[in-house]
Design a protein around this motif. Structure first.
Motif, mmCIF file in Angstrom:
data_model
loop_
_atom_site.group_PDB
_atom_site.id
_atom_site.type_symbol
_atom_site.label_atom_id
_atom_site.label_comp_id
_atom_site.label_asym_id
_atom_site.label_seq_id
_atom_site.Cartn_x
_atom_site.Cartn_y
_atom_site.Cartn_z
ATOM 1 N N SER A 24 -1.075 64.194 53.373
ATOM 2 C CA SER A 24 -2.421 64.430 53.903
ATOM 3 C C SER A 24 -2.340 65.174 55.236
ATOM 4 C CB SER A 24 -3.174 63.107 54.087
ATOM 5 O OG SER A 24 -2.378 62.154 54.757
ATOM 6 N N THR A 33 -12.646 62.296 52.317
ATOM 7 C CA THR A 33 -12.039 61.826 51.056
ATOM 8 C C THR A 33 -12.987 62.059 49.879
ATOM 9 O OG1 THR A 33 -10.840 60.178 52.326
ATOM 10 C CG2 THR A 33 -10.905 59.854 49.949
ATOM 11 N N ALA A 62 1.007 42.550 44.459
ATOM 12 C CA ALA A 62 1.123 43.796 45.217
ATOM 13 C C ALA A 62 2.495 43.815 45.870
ATOM 14 C CB ALA A 62 0.038 43.853 46.285
ATOM 15 N N GLY A 111 -7.893 51.818 52.375
ATOM 16 C CA GLY A 111 -6.713 51.019 52.706
ATOM 17 C C GLY A 111 -6.706 50.720 54.194
ATOM 18 N N TYR A 150 6.690 55.176 55.388
ATOM 19 C CA TYR A 150 6.876 54.505 56.685
ATOM 20 C C TYR A 150 8.241 54.761 57.321
ATOM 21 C CZ TYR A 150 3.319 52.393 53.840
ATOM 22 O OH TYR A 150 2.287 52.244 52.961
ATOM 23 N N TYR A 176 -0.702 59.530 49.593
ATOM 24 C CA TYR A 176 -0.150 60.546 50.500
ATOM 25 C C TYR A 176 1.248 60.153 50.979
ATOM 26 C CZ TYR A 176 -5.172 61.641 50.739
ATOM 27 O OH TYR A 176 -6.489 61.924 50.433
ATOM 28 N N ASP A 228 3.914 41.513 48.605
ATOM 29 C CA ASP A 228 5.344 41.756 48.839
ATOM 30 C C ASP A 228 6.198 40.594 48.335
ATOM 31 O OD1 ASP A 228 4.605 44.148 49.955
ATOM 32 O OD2 ASP A 228 5.036 43.593 52.029
ATOM 33 N N ILE A 247 -5.753 53.663 46.444
ATOM 34 C CA ILE A 247 -6.007 53.070 47.768
ATOM 35 C C ILE A 247 -5.507 54.040 48.836
ATOM 36 C CG2 ILE A 247 -5.776 51.044 49.226
ATOM 37 C CD1 ILE A 247 -4.956 49.399 46.853
ATOM 38 N N ASP A 298 -9.603 47.309 51.141
ATOM 39 C CA ASP A 298 -8.322 46.669 50.824
ATOM 40 C C ASP A 298 -7.605 46.344 52.122
ATOM 41 O OD1 ASP A 298 -5.860 46.238 48.897
ATOM 42 O OD2 ASP A 298 -5.119 47.448 50.564
ATOM 43 N N ALA A 330 -1.247 54.394 48.673
ATOM 44 C CA ALA A 330 -0.494 55.395 49.422
ATOM 45 C C ALA A 330 -0.244 56.677 48.613
ATOM 46 C CB ALA A 330 0.819 54.813 49.949
ATOM 47 N N ILE A 343 -0.891 46.188 42.332
ATOM 48 C CA ILE A 343 -0.856 47.319 43.276
ATOM 49 C C ILE A 343 0.585 47.810 43.356
ATOM 50 C CG2 ILE A 343 -1.094 48.067 45.678
ATOM 51 C CD1 ILE A 343 -3.265 46.012 46.108
HETATM 52 N N1 LIG Z 1 2.267 46.186 49.124
HETATM 53 C C1 LIG Z 1 1.040 46.692 49.108
HETATM 54 O O1 LIG Z 1 0.138 46.129 48.531
HETATM 55 C C2 LIG Z 1 0.705 47.977 49.826
HETATM 56 C C3 LIG Z 1 1.720 48.776 50.330
HETATM 57 C C4 LIG Z 1 1.362 49.962 50.946
HETATM 58 C C5 LIG Z 1 0.013 50.306 51.101
HETATM 59 N N2 LIG Z 1 -0.957 49.456 50.641
HETATM 60 C C6 LIG Z 1 -2.406 49.768 50.826
HETATM 61 O O2 LIG Z 1 -2.624 51.126 50.504
HETATM 62 C C7 LIG Z 1 -3.187 51.803 51.627
HETATM 63 C C8 LIG Z 1 -2.739 53.245 51.617
HETATM 64 O O3 LIG Z 1 -1.399 53.369 52.049
HETATM 65 P P1 LIG Z 1 -1.030 54.002 53.450
HETATM 66 O O4 LIG Z 1 -2.172 53.817 54.370
HETATM 67 O O5 LIG Z 1 0.252 53.408 53.831
HETATM 68 O O6 LIG Z 1 -0.751 55.533 53.127
HETATM 69 P P2 LIG Z 1 -1.578 56.779 52.526
HETATM 70 O O7 LIG Z 1 -2.876 56.357 51.978
HETATM 71 O O8 LIG Z 1 -0.642 57.496 51.624
HETATM 72 O O9 LIG Z 1 -1.770 57.697 53.816
HETATM 73 C C9 LIG Z 1 -2.493 57.273 54.925
HETATM 74 C C10 LIG Z 1 -2.425 58.363 55.957
HETATM 75 O O10 LIG Z 1 -3.170 59.502 55.523
HETATM 76 C C11 LIG Z 1 -4.077 59.885 56.542
HETATM 77 N N3 LIG Z 1 -5.286 60.385 55.898
HETATM 78 C C12 LIG Z 1 -6.123 59.705 55.089
HETATM 79 N N4 LIG Z 1 -7.125 60.491 54.681
HETATM 80 C C13 LIG Z 1 -6.932 61.691 55.258
HETATM 81 C C14 LIG Z 1 -7.641 62.913 55.232
HETATM 82 N N5 LIG Z 1 -8.765 63.038 54.526
HETATM 83 N N6 LIG Z 1 -7.152 63.959 55.949
HETATM 84 C C15 LIG Z 1 -6.012 63.836 56.668
HETATM 85 N N7 LIG Z 1 -5.296 62.688 56.740
HETATM 86 C C16 LIG Z 1 -5.756 61.636 56.042
HETATM 87 C C17 LIG Z 1 -4.356 58.653 57.340
HETATM 88 O O11 LIG Z 1 -4.714 59.029 58.651
HETATM 89 P P3 LIG Z 1 -5.689 58.173 59.595
HETATM 90 O O12 LIG Z 1 -5.058 56.803 59.748
HETATM 91 O O13 LIG Z 1 -5.704 58.944 60.868
HETATM 92 O O14 LIG Z 1 -7.043 58.107 58.936
HETATM 93 C C18 LIG Z 1 -3.004 57.945 57.294
HETATM 94 O O15 LIG Z 1 -2.162 58.486 58.298
HETATM 95 C C19 LIG Z 1 -2.755 50.985 52.834
HETATM 96 O O16 LIG Z 1 -3.585 51.240 53.935
HETATM 97 C C20 LIG Z 1 -2.873 49.588 52.282
HETATM 98 O O17 LIG Z 1 -4.224 49.175 52.297
HETATM 99 C C21 LIG Z 1 -0.635 48.322 49.985
#
Ligand SMILES: NC(=O)c1ccc[n+]([C@@H]2O[C@H](COP(=O)([O-])OP(=O)(O)OC[C@H]3O[C@@H](n4cnc5c(N)ncnc54)[C@H](OP(=O)(O)O)[C@@H]3O)[C@@H](O)[C@H]2O)c1
Length: 325
Positions: free
Chosen positions: A223, A289, A165, A24, A234, A217, A131, A277, A60, A215, A185
């Motif tokens: 995480s 991961t 998404a 992501g 967020y 986590y 969104d 993701i 993504d 997301a 998504i």
């Molecule tokens: N509307 C939509 O379509 C939508 C909405 C939300 C999210 N998304 C997609 O989904 C993705 C995931 O969501 P997210 O990034 O918001 O949240 P997430 O995947 O729940 O969490 C990301 C966080 O976890 C940390 N992390 C990841 N792997 C880790 C590990 N092995 N050990 C420790 N910390 C770890 C990352 O740190 P670091 O940054 O330091 O690596 C980041 O702070 C987004 O990036 C986006 O691509 C899509």
């Protein structure tokens, strides 16, 4: 069991096979107000390259992440690699202009053209309507509206599959029911702390759509841990989510399982979910991961987590997301 989780999976009813985890790229957008930390460009590019050299060679991103910054960084990584490696999967999302929130067909067209330019590609696997709660269903589906615009790119072969998404389940369901979408998504709504997307996931899987759970986590608390990152979706996490995270972490610790492994595999082990993701912005996250996905988690861990009761039991108001309603 752990190793099987790394196998590629069928992307819904399509011919595509994808890794079970996508990188992501929201954190790559350098969005301080969303994640509370900044991501340097060289780290971002190195992370994309690490993902593309791993079993999770699936990217993504979205036009919205840093309003083009994430796509530009992904594009730079692709350029340095000489293009998207064979077999790797690339998807982006198209939607409103964050400056004035205009979500017209014209805006979506202009921004999607910008996505192609920033990514430096003329073909993508999947493009998502992003969104959609920021517009109405009728406006999105109207002639010349965002869905028609995206479908015309799909018809021209610029991308293969169309997805949606969004945030609220009811918004996602409206689009799924049109039969025009191959994938959905959902985000922050199917984790160890919140399972509100359960009925959406059921409906999408029953229709044969690819289900992507973003997301896992909850944007980082599961995480990084609640001490260093007491945030969910967020924003500051409510106390009961922090408490539940601590209870789950205690269970995991007793069994020698990292909290992040349980959070990741909660999503990966669900047979309805095609892709999880995971947001990552440091190259070492990719190997970590793969490791988290490879750990054999004893059934007792899941039993003990289940014994805590449903994720949302203490949440009569249902956790308020920052989505536009
Ligand atoms: N509307 C939509 O379509 C939508 C909405 C939300 C999210 N998304 C997609 O989904 C993705 C995931 O969501 P997210 O990034 O918001 O949240 P997430 O995947 O729940 O969490 C990301 C966080 O976890 C940390 N992390 C990841 N792997 C880790 C590990 N092995 N050990 C420790 N910390 C770890 C990352 O740190 P670091 O940054 O330091 O690596 C980041 O702070 C987004 O990036 C986006 O691509 C899509």
């Amino acid at each position: 069991m752990g190793k099987d989780l790394l196998n590629r999976r069928k992307f819904g009813n399509t011919a595509l096979e994808v890794p079970p985890v996508a990188m992501g790229c929201a954190p790559l957008g350098d969005m301080l107000d969303t994640f509370l930390y900044s991501v340097p460009e060289d780290e971002a590019i190195a992370t994309v390259k690490a993902a593309l050299a791993s079993p999770f060679d699936y990217i993504d991103t979205a036009a919205l992440y840093g309003d083009g910054v994430s796509e530009q960084r992904v594009g730079q990584a692709l350029k340095e690699l000489g293009g998207l490696p064979d077999g790797a999967v690339l998807q982006t999302k198209a939607g409103r202009n964050p400056v004035d929130n205009d979500y017209s067909g014209e805006t979506v067209k202009r921004r999607f053209e910008r996505s192609l330019e920033l990514l430096g590609v003329d073909h993508l696997d999947t493009v998502f309507l992003h969104d959609a709660e920021w517009t109405t269903f009728d406006a999105a589906m109207a002639p010349g509206g965002p869905v028609e615009v995206l479908r015309s790119y799909q018809d021209q072969g610029v991308f293969d599959y169309l997805g949606v998404a969004s945030g609220p389940n009811e918004v996602e369901l409206q689009y799924i029911e049109t039969g025009l979408f191959d994938a959905v998504i959902t985000h922050n709504r199917y984790t160890l702390l919140n399972t509100n997307a359960d009925p959406l996931i059921d409906a999408a899987a029953a229709r044969g759509l690819a289900v992507l759970n973003a997301a896992p986590y909850g944007s980082g608390m599961l995480s990084r841990g609640p001490d260093s990152y007491p945030r969910y979706a967020y924003q500051q996490a409510p106390e009961h989510l922090i408490e539940r995270t601590e209870q789950i972490r205690e269970i995991c610790n007793r069994h020698g399982v990292p909290l992040a492994a349980a959070a990741l595999q909660f999503s990966m082990l669900d047979p309805r979910i095609t892709v999880t993701i995971v947001g990552m912005s440091r190259p070492e996250r990719i190997a970590s991961t793969v490791e988290l996905a490879s750990i054999d988690i004893p059934n007792q861990v899941w039993d003990e987590i289940e014994a805590l009761g449903p994720a949302d039991a203490d949440d009569p108001e249902i956790y308020r997301f920052k989505d536009k309603k």
